[in-house]
Design a protein around this motif. Structure first.
Motif, mmCIF file in Angstrom:
data_model
loop_
_atom_site.group_PDB
_atom_site.id
_atom_site.type_symbol
_atom_site.label_atom_id
_atom_site.label_comp_id
_atom_site.label_asym_id
_atom_site.label_seq_id
_atom_site.Cartn_x
_atom_site.Cartn_y
_atom_site.Cartn_z
ATOM 1 N N GLU A 71 35.034 60.993 7.211
ATOM 2 C CA GLU A 71 35.354 62.038 8.181
ATOM 3 C C GLU A 71 34.846 61.663 9.562
ATOM 4 O O GLU A 71 35.566 61.778 10.564
ATOM 5 C CB GLU A 71 34.736 63.363 7.730
ATOM 6 N N PHE A 72 33.610 61.186 9.628
ATOM 7 C CA PHE A 72 33.032 60.795 10.906
ATOM 8 C C PHE A 72 33.738 59.562 11.474
ATOM 9 O O PHE A 72 34.091 59.518 12.648
ATOM 10 C CB PHE A 72 31.537 60.509 10.741
ATOM 11 N N GLY A 74 36.739 58.388 10.751
ATOM 12 C CA GLY A 74 38.111 58.685 11.126
ATOM 13 C C GLY A 74 38.193 59.420 12.447
ATOM 14 O O GLY A 74 39.062 59.145 13.284
ATOM 15 N N ARG A 75 37.289 60.367 12.660
ATOM 16 C CA ARG A 75 37.280 61.117 13.919
ATOM 17 C C ARG A 75 36.990 60.188 15.102
ATOM 18 O O ARG A 75 37.639 60.279 16.154
ATOM 19 C CB ARG A 75 36.239 62.238 13.848
ATOM 20 N N TYR A 78 40.208 57.975 15.767
ATOM 21 C CA TYR A 78 41.365 58.643 16.352
ATOM 22 C C TYR A 78 41.086 59.240 17.722
ATOM 23 O O TYR A 78 42.015 59.599 18.449
ATOM 24 C CB TYR A 78 41.903 59.700 15.382
ATOM 25 N N ARG A 79 39.825 59.313 18.094
ATOM 26 C CA ARG A 79 39.486 59.719 19.451
ATOM 27 C C ARG A 79 39.476 58.531 20.420
ATOM 28 O O ARG A 79 39.426 58.726 21.636
ATOM 29 C CB ARG A 79 38.108 60.381 19.469
#
Length: 253
Positions: A71-72, A74-75, A78-79
């Protein structure tokens, strides 16, 4: 100033534990305690806390990293604006050549893989997003260094022991400086067998107004790069991709 005086021992120990779990599929409390030469009760306390956060999973007394890290990661990915403007072009590059196209950046004097796009002939070498390798052992790292300032290059050589990842890895600063000059002349870098024997990499830097932001590379079998004509064709295709991404980064939204 000695930065180690301002570091928290508990945080360092937490990442020691996470580092062990990254290298191993799972470990018991006793195995971690023995490796870190620490009491079992102390390690158990750390693991219970990490388990409560979801970053570590307990499966029948053996601990592994949790998917919360995805989750971390991937965030963060994508940022990243460089990823946003290059994703589609990496897919085109992989489709056109059949090989794995990679987006990499320099972070803390290491080469970090931001994204991989696989083609139909991609090598299955266990590469993954987030993987980090020494800058000097990888064509993408060399292309980034070659387009960095003289001060950055000098500081890199002054502060790093250049390890040999394979017996073919170049570790002599003078040889690498000469290679950087060639990279600046041709606009691309290539090597083979320096990171993995049998693997070749050809790469070009992503630059905007003289600043290097990362690199795009192609990962292919060594024999695709030892042939000068094939190497030249692949280099032109990679450079085309970096030109597109550079323009998109500068002017895109």
């Amino acid at each position: 100033m000695d930065d180690s005086k301002h570091q928290l021992a508990t945080v360092n120990r937490t990442f020691d534990i996470l580092g062990l779990l990254r290298k191993n599929s799972s470990m018991s409390v006793s195995e971690i305690a023995k490796t870190l030469d620490t009491h079992r009760s102390t390690i158990h306390g750390y693991l219970r806390t990490l388990e409560a956060t979801g970053f570590v999973i307990n499966e029948d007394g053996r601990y592994r990293l949790g998917l919360r890290f995805l989750e971390f990661g991937g965030r963060i990915k994508y940022r990243n604006r460089l990823f946003q403007v290059s994703q589609s072009e990496l897919e085109h590059l992989a489709d056109d050549t059949g090989y794995t196209a990679s987006l990499t950046i320099e972070e803390n004097n290491e080469l970090a893989i931001v994204h991989l796009a696989e083609g139909e002939r991609s090598l299955q070498l266990g590469m993954y997003t987030g993987m980090r390798v020494p800058l000097h052992s990888h064509a993408s790292g060399k292309s980034i260094l070659a387009y960095s300032s003289d001060e950055v290059i000098d500081r890199f050589f002054e502060t790093h022991d250049l390890e040999a990842v394979t017996k073919f890895t170049k570790t002599d600063p003078d040889d690498l400086r000469a290679e950087f000059e060639t990279i600046r002349e041709t606009g691309y870098a290539y090597d083979w067998d320096e990171q993995v024997v049998g693997m070749g990499i050809i790469s070009a830097p992503i630059t905007v107004e003289g600043t290097v932001y990362g690199a795009i590379g192609l990962v292919c079998p060594t024999n695709q790069l030892t042939d000068a004509d094939q190497r030249s064709d692949l280099a032109e295709r990679v450079k085309q991709s970096t030109d597109i991404v550079s323009v998109n980064y500068q002017y895109g939204r």
